[in-house]
Design a protein around this motif. Sequence first.
Motif, PDB file in Angstrom:
ATOM      1  N   MET A  89      24.030 -45.879  16.818  1.00 24.99           N
ATOM      2  CA  MET A  89      23.326 -44.699  17.316  1.00 24.99           C
ATOM      3  C   MET A  89      23.355 -43.617  16.243  1.00 24.99           C
ATOM      4  SD  MET A  89      21.762 -43.134  19.842  1.00 24.99           S
ATOM      5  CE  MET A  89      21.326 -41.426  20.201  1.00 24.99           C
ATOM      6  N   ARG A  90      22.175 -43.143  15.837  1.00 22.93           N
ATOM      7  CA  ARG A  90      22.077 -42.078  14.856  1.00 22.93           C
ATOM      8  C   ARG A  90      21.973 -40.736  15.582  1.00 22.93           C
ATOM      9  NH1 ARG A  90      20.570 -43.014   9.702  1.00 22.93           N
ATOM     10  NH2 ARG A  90      19.089 -41.279   9.701  1.00 22.93           N
ATOM     11  N   VAL A  91      22.825 -39.800  15.210  1.00 21.54           N
ATOM     12  CA  VAL A  91      22.920 -38.524  15.917  1.00 21.54           C
ATOM     13  C   VAL A  91      22.730 -37.371  14.925  1.00 21.54           C
ATOM     14  CG1 VAL A  91      24.382 -37.030  17.322  1.00 21.54           C
ATOM     15  CG2 VAL A  91      24.495 -39.523  17.604  1.00 21.54           C
ATOM     16  N   PRO A  92      21.568 -36.702  14.933  1.00 19.04           N
ATOM     17  CA  PRO A  92      21.386 -35.539  14.061  1.00 19.04           C
ATOM     18  C   PRO A  92      22.287 -34.383  14.512  1.00 19.04           C
ATOM     19  CG  PRO A  92      19.265 -36.418  14.821  1.00 19.04           C
ATOM     20  CD  PRO A  92      20.333 -37.058  15.651  1.00 19.04           C
ATOM     21  N   LEU A  93      22.990 -33.785  13.569  1.00 22.48           N
ATOM     22  CA  LEU A  93      23.903 -32.696  13.907  1.00 22.48           C
ATOM     23  C   LEU A  93      23.141 -31.509  14.488  1.00 22.48           C
ATOM     24  CD1 LEU A  93      26.843 -31.731  13.846  1.00 22.48           C
ATOM     25  CD2 LEU A  93      26.447 -30.886  11.527  1.00 22.48           C
ATOM     26  N   SER A  94      21.947 -31.245  13.990  1.00 21.07           N
ATOM     27  CA  SER A  94      21.155 -30.119  14.502  1.00 21.07           C
ATOM     28  C   SER A  94      20.814 -30.312  15.973  1.00 21.07           C
ATOM     29  CB  SER A  94      19.872 -29.959  13.690  1.00 21.07           C
ATOM     30  OG  SER A  94      19.067 -31.134  13.766  1.00 21.07           O
ATOM     31  N   TRP A  95      20.575 -31.541  16.394  1.00 19.03           N
ATOM     32  CA  TRP A  95      20.259 -31.848  17.791  1.00 19.03           C
ATOM     33  C   TRP A  95      21.525 -31.751  18.638  1.00 19.03           C
ATOM     34  CZ3 TRP A  95      17.038 -36.836  19.262  1.00 19.03           C
ATOM     35  CH2 TRP A  95      16.611 -36.737  20.585  1.00 19.03           C
ATOM     36  N   LEU A  96      22.634 -32.268  18.119  1.00 17.29           N
ATOM     37  CA  LEU A  96      23.901 -32.219  18.841  1.00 17.29           C
ATOM     38  C   LEU A  96      24.318 -30.775  19.146  1.00 17.29           C
ATOM     39  CD1 LEU A  96      26.299 -33.941  19.883  1.00 17.29           C
ATOM     40  CD2 LEU A  96      27.312 -33.698  17.601  1.00 17.29           C
ATOM     41  N   ARG A  97      24.013 -29.864  18.230  1.00 19.19           N
ATOM     42  CA  ARG A  97      24.391 -28.464  18.420  1.00 19.19           C
ATOM     43  C   ARG A  97      23.659 -27.818  19.599  1.00 19.19           C
ATOM     44  NH1 ARG A  97      27.309 -25.950  14.434  1.00 19.19           N
ATOM     45  NH2 ARG A  97      27.571 -27.077  12.450  1.00 19.19           N
TER      46      ARG A  97
END
Length: 392
Positions: A1-9
């Motif tokens: 699973m690829r998780v963009p940090l900007s989205w996680l924030r």
Amino acid sequence: MRVPLSWLREYVDLPATETGRDVQAKLISAGLEVETVEQLGADLKGPLVVGQVATIEELTEFKKPIRFCTVDVGQAGGTSQAFGTGGGTGEPQEIVCGARNFAVGDKVVVALPGAVLPGDFQIAERKTYGKMSRGMICSSDELNMGDDGTKGIIVLPPETEVGKDAVELLELVDEVLDIAVTPDRGYCLSLRGVARETATAYGLPLRDPALIDVPGPNAYGYPVRISDPTGCDRFTARTVTGLSAEARSPIWLQRRLQKVGMRPISLAVDVTNYVMTELGQPLHAYDRGLVQGTIGVRRAEEGEKLTTLDGVERTLGAEDLVITDDRGPIGLAGVMGGANTEIADHDDTENATADVVIEAAHFDAVSIARTARRHKLSSEASRRFERGVDPQ
């Protein structure tokens, strides 16, 4: 699973100083296998701006098609937050380009002299094909954006502002955590699941994207008949009408899909993929005009045929759970839809879909796993269903 940090924030108020490496360490301590942290745009330098193609001159004296273009870039680079003071003059830039998939009036991404693209590709004024070229019109490959479904120049929506910082617009700078999700952590095949683990690891509150008011049943429901409640204990279908053939997914949504490794296809399909990535609930969209009669869920008859979205005709077995209409199978439940109800992609405006049926269902994990293995057909949906999807 690829998780963009900007989205996680968006779901967890992480300290501004926290990097992808910091989050990786926290999640590893929580038991997740975070294999890498990809630094998107780390080697990118500007100015990189939005331009509008003003003129195109076809140069025909060469072995391959070459175009000499003038591109309006506004006061490009003058106040770029990403790069400081740039070299924009306000004059149209003369650029030599070999791509064919853009026209006069299109909005494009322009790398101006002084820019450095991924791979240490430096942009400078230079004479080529007998013309002076002062910049480059960029493709998604050249910006390391991921697969956008085309191999040519990025053509932006017509409302995009000329001179705008393209790095900010396309969210080219980000960090992406790559998580190897083990079978017991199936909920981490979603931003919501990873965000919950992140919030717990940091002792911070979670903004749960699933806590929204869902409209009750209404006239836009679509009739469904479940003949195998063991394989499918709930199935919701709703019709969405009046989709515009010209409508495209917004840039931010396309970029999020690209960062998690998906290709933008069409508005309806992109939205279903986005929701699946965010919440972990696979969805499927059918072209309403191609569905005939009631949608059903049953076991396949031995030897039945179905051509799936990958173009392969598959011979079904009696253990396979299928989605049907009055003609027979229209999808391999929880694995892949059928080609006979496929949503047209955004370039196929002649066959564009105006009305779609959206499916959200809950399927038996063991059944989906067996079907995916029997047909050697692992999909984003089957990966989630076979690890267990929240029925709520």
